[in-house]
Design a protein around this motif. Structure first.
Motif, PDB file in Angstrom:
ATOM      1  N   LEU A  48       0.860  -1.178   0.000  1.00 45.61           N
ATOM      2  CA  LEU A  48       0.000   0.000   0.000  1.00 45.61           C
ATOM      3  C   LEU A  48       0.896   1.228   0.000  1.00 45.61           C
ATOM      4  CD1 LEU A  48      -2.411  -0.986   2.935  1.00 45.61           C
ATOM      5  CD2 LEU A  48      -2.765  -1.426   0.497  1.00 45.61           C
ATOM      6  N   ARG A  49       0.491   2.309  -0.661  1.00 47.19           N
ATOM      7  CA  ARG A  49       1.207   3.590  -0.613  1.00 47.19           C
ATOM      8  C   ARG A  49       0.254   4.622  -0.008  1.00 47.19           C
ATOM      9  NH1 ARG A  49       6.117   1.252  -2.337  1.00 47.19           N
ATOM     10  NH2 ARG A  49       5.831   0.316  -4.400  1.00 47.19           N
ATOM     11  N   ILE A  50       0.586   5.135   1.157  1.00 48.45           N
ATOM     12  CA  ILE A  50      -0.344   5.989   1.903  1.00 48.45           C
ATOM     13  C   ILE A  50       0.383   7.209   2.451  1.00 48.45           C
ATOM     14  CG2 ILE A  50      -2.025   6.080   3.781  1.00 48.45           C
ATOM     15  CD1 ILE A  50      -2.123   3.033   3.730  1.00 48.45           C
ATOM     16  N   ASP A  51      -0.215   8.385   2.264  1.00 45.56           N
ATOM     17  CA  ASP A  51       0.281   9.597   2.903  1.00 45.56           C
ATOM     18  C   ASP A  51       0.052   9.463   4.416  1.00 45.56           C
ATOM     19  OD1 ASP A  51       0.379  12.298   4.018  1.00 45.56           O
ATOM     20  OD2 ASP A  51       0.340  12.999   1.943  1.00 45.56           O
ATOM     21  N   PRO A  52       1.077   9.667   5.246  1.00 45.45           N
ATOM     22  CA  PRO A  52       0.910   9.490   6.691  1.00 45.45           C
ATOM     23  C   PRO A  52      -0.130  10.429   7.294  1.00 45.45           C
ATOM     24  CG  PRO A  52       3.024  10.514   6.187  1.00 45.45           C
ATOM     25  CD  PRO A  52       2.458  10.035   4.894  1.00 45.45           C
ATOM     26  N   ALA A  53      -0.435  11.541   6.626  1.00 45.66           N
ATOM     27  CA  ALA A  53      -1.473  12.443   7.125  1.00 45.66           C
ATOM     28  C   ALA A  53      -2.876  11.879   6.918  1.00 45.66           C
ATOM     29  CB  ALA A  53      -1.360  13.804   6.455  1.00 45.66           C
ATOM     30  N   ASN A  54      -3.002  10.872   6.077  1.00 40.73           N
ATOM     31  CA  ASN A  54      -4.293  10.232   5.828  1.00 40.73           C
ATOM     32  C   ASN A  54      -4.525   9.171   6.906  1.00 40.73           C
ATOM     33  OD1 ASN A  54      -6.613   9.080   4.820  1.00 40.73           O
ATOM     34  ND2 ASN A  54      -5.800   8.690   2.773  1.00 40.73           N
ATOM     35  N   THR A  55      -4.876   9.618   8.091  1.00 39.93           N
ATOM     36  CA  THR A  55      -4.954   8.717   9.245  1.00 39.93           C
ATOM     37  C   THR A  55      -6.066   7.682   9.111  1.00 39.93           C
ATOM     38  OG1 THR A  55      -6.291  10.364  10.417  1.00 39.93           O
ATOM     39  CG2 THR A  55      -3.908  10.382  10.814  1.00 39.93           C
ATOM     40  N   ALA A  56      -7.139   8.009   8.411  1.00 37.33           N
ATOM     41  CA  ALA A  56      -8.192   7.016   8.210  1.00 37.33           C
ATOM     42  C   ALA A  56      -7.654   5.827   7.417  1.00 37.33           C
ATOM     43  CB  ALA A  56      -9.383   7.644   7.494  1.00 37.33           C
ATOM     44  N   SER A  57      -6.862   6.106   6.370  1.00 35.82           N
ATOM     45  CA  SER A  57      -6.324   5.040   5.539  1.00 35.82           C
ATOM     46  C   SER A  57      -5.250   4.232   6.269  1.00 35.82           C
ATOM     47  CB  SER A  57      -5.753   5.613   4.245  1.00 35.82           C
ATOM     48  OG  SER A  57      -5.443   4.592   3.330  1.00 35.82           O
ATOM     49  N   THR A  58      -4.408   4.910   7.049  1.00 37.65           N
ATOM     50  CA  THR A  58      -3.395   4.157   7.796  1.00 37.65           C
ATOM     51  C   THR A  58      -4.061   3.256   8.842  1.00 37.65           C
ATOM     52  OG1 THR A  58      -3.058   5.983   9.372  1.00 37.65           O
ATOM     53  CG2 THR A  58      -1.620   5.911   7.452  1.00 37.65           C
ATOM     54  N   GLY A  59      -5.190   3.714   9.391  1.00 40.86           N
ATOM     55  CA  GLY A  59      -5.924   2.875  10.333  1.00 40.86           C
ATOM     56  C   GLY A  59      -6.467   1.624   9.668  1.00 40.86           C
ATOM     57  N   VAL A  60      -6.969   1.760   8.445  1.00 39.90           N
ATOM     58  CA  VAL A  60      -7.446   0.609   7.683  1.00 39.90           C
ATOM     59  C   VAL A  60      -6.297  -0.365   7.434  1.00 39.90           C
ATOM     60  CG1 VAL A  60      -8.300  -0.108   5.416  1.00 39.90           C
ATOM     61  CG2 VAL A  60      -9.377   1.804   6.608  1.00 39.90           C
ATOM     62  N   ALA A  61      -5.143   0.170   7.031  1.00 42.17           N
ATOM     63  CA  ALA A  61      -3.985  -0.677   6.756  1.00 42.17           C
ATOM     64  C   ALA A  61      -3.608  -1.507   7.984  1.00 42.17           C
ATOM     65  CB  ALA A  61      -2.804   0.183   6.312  1.00 42.17           C
ATOM     66  N   ARG A  62      -3.555  -0.867   9.144  1.00 44.29           N
ATOM     67  CA  ARG A  62      -3.195  -1.583  10.369  1.00 44.29           C
ATOM     68  C   ARG A  62      -4.212  -2.665  10.707  1.00 44.29           C
ATOM     69  NH1 ARG A  62      -1.712   3.743  12.066  1.00 44.29           N
ATOM     70  NH2 ARG A  62       0.575   3.909  12.277  1.00 44.29           N
ATOM     71  N   ARG A  63      -5.498  -2.349  10.556  1.00 46.26           N
ATOM     72  CA  ARG A  63      -6.532  -3.325  10.882  1.00 46.26           C
ATOM     73  C   ARG A  63      -6.445  -4.562   9.991  1.00 46.26           C
ATOM     74  NH1 ARG A  63      -9.592   1.320  11.594  1.00 46.26           N
ATOM     75  NH2 ARG A  63     -10.697   1.138   9.591  1.00 46.26           N
ATOM     76  N   CYS A  64      -5.902  -4.396   8.791  1.00 42.00           N
ATOM     77  CA  CYS A  64      -5.803  -5.515   7.856  1.00 42.00           C
ATOM     78  C   CYS A  64      -4.434  -6.195   7.889  1.00 42.00           C
ATOM     79  CB  CYS A  64      -6.122  -5.041   6.447  1.00 42.00           C
ATOM     80  SG  CYS A  64      -7.863  -4.554   6.238  1.00 42.00           S
ATOM     81  N   GLY A  65      -3.637  -5.874   8.885  1.00 43.91           N
ATOM     82  CA  GLY A  65      -2.368  -6.574   9.067  1.00 43.91           C
ATOM     83  C   GLY A  65      -1.208  -6.043   8.255  1.00 43.91           C
ATOM     84  N   TYR A  66      -1.325  -4.834   7.719  1.00 46.43           N
ATOM     85  CA  TYR A  66      -0.216  -4.210   6.998  1.00 46.43           C
ATOM     86  C   TYR A  66       0.655  -3.434   7.983  1.00 46.43           C
ATOM     87  CZ  TYR A  66      -2.287  -5.292   2.449  1.00 46.43           C
ATOM     88  OH  TYR A  66      -2.782  -5.948   1.341  1.00 46.43           O
ATOM     89  N   GLN A  67       1.935  -3.296   7.642  1.00 45.69           N
ATOM     90  CA  GLN A  67       2.858  -2.545   8.479  1.00 45.69           C
ATOM     91  C   GLN A  67       3.833  -1.760   7.619  1.00 45.69           C
ATOM     92  OE1 GLN A  67       5.685  -5.365  10.527  1.00 45.69           O
ATOM     93  NE2 GLN A  67       4.292  -6.879   9.650  1.00 45.69           N
ATOM     94  N   LEU A  68       4.379  -0.692   8.203  1.00 45.97           N
ATOM     95  CA  LEU A  68       5.331   0.148   7.481  1.00 45.97           C
ATOM     96  C   LEU A  68       6.603  -0.629   7.161  1.00 45.97           C
ATOM     97  CD1 LEU A  68       4.880   3.443   9.517  1.00 45.97           C
ATOM     98  CD2 LEU A  68       4.441   3.186   7.058  1.00 45.97           C
TER      99      LEU A  68
END
Length: 204
Positions: A137-157
């Protein structure tokens, strides 16, 4: 993947109250209403404003990408009807068995778990059916809603350098997130692959 370099078409993915289906020409009005939103233009390379001409071009590109087997691009629905969002898989590297995923949900349909459910559904399909071992996934760190989705689905930086992107509302800096299958490459090996892609050559 059953046919190297070509993604299956058409498909429908179903699970947890979500149906991911192919885009249709009669989705135009809903597509334009959904994508003509500053928040979506802020975090994605969508044109803004997003009008009928942009919608027609978008559906045409989606159809060409799907029939050509280069990407998976599906409308997010709860019943196979009205599109509420979109999820896509693209940039497949058959050698590294990796691909990138993107997702969005229209403003009127957020906070219902649709983004996380759609991401989980497509990620599971990519692993189980397409046999991909690393999803990005490529996500702007300011997009906190999207980073929250990524974490919930088991993605990590990953720790890879940010990717700069220009959009209608100015530049953004995208972090890379990953979901790696059990038995996948180590973080050090993945960073070496990043360096190899950037400076020439590739290490598997």
């Amino acid at each position: 993947m059953t046919t190297p370099g070509r993604l299956p078409y058409p498909i429908t993915l179903t699970g947890d109250g979500i149906i991911l289906r192919e885009w249709r020409d009669d989705d135009l009005d809903e597509l334009v209403a959904m994508l003509d939103e500053p928040a979506i233009a802020r975090w994605t390379p969508m044109p803004s404003p997003f009008g009928v001409d942009a919608g027609l071009a978008y559906l045409k590109r989606a159809r060409l990408g799907r029939t050509g087997g280069s990407r998976i691009q599906l409308a997010v629905t709860t019943d196979g009807g009205k599109p509420l969002g979109e999820v896509l898989l693209f940039g497949v590297d058959a050698g590294l068995r990796e691909a990138e995923i993107g997702y969005l949900v229209g403003a009127a349909h957020r906070r219902r778990g649709l983004a996380a459910g759609s991401l989980a559904l497509l990620s599971g399909y990519a692993r189980g059916t397409l046999r991909l071992s690393r999803l990005l996934l490529r996500i702007d760190p300011a997009n906190t809603a999207s980073t929250g989705v990524a974490r919930r689905c088991g993605y990590q930086l990953t720790g890879e350098p940010p990717i700069l992107q220009e959009g209608p509302y100015g530049p953004s800096s995208l972090d890379t997130w990953e979901q790696v299958a059990a038995g996948g490459s180590t973080r050090l090996e993945r960073l070496r692959n990043v360096a190899a892609r950037r400076y020439g050559g590739r290490r598997g």
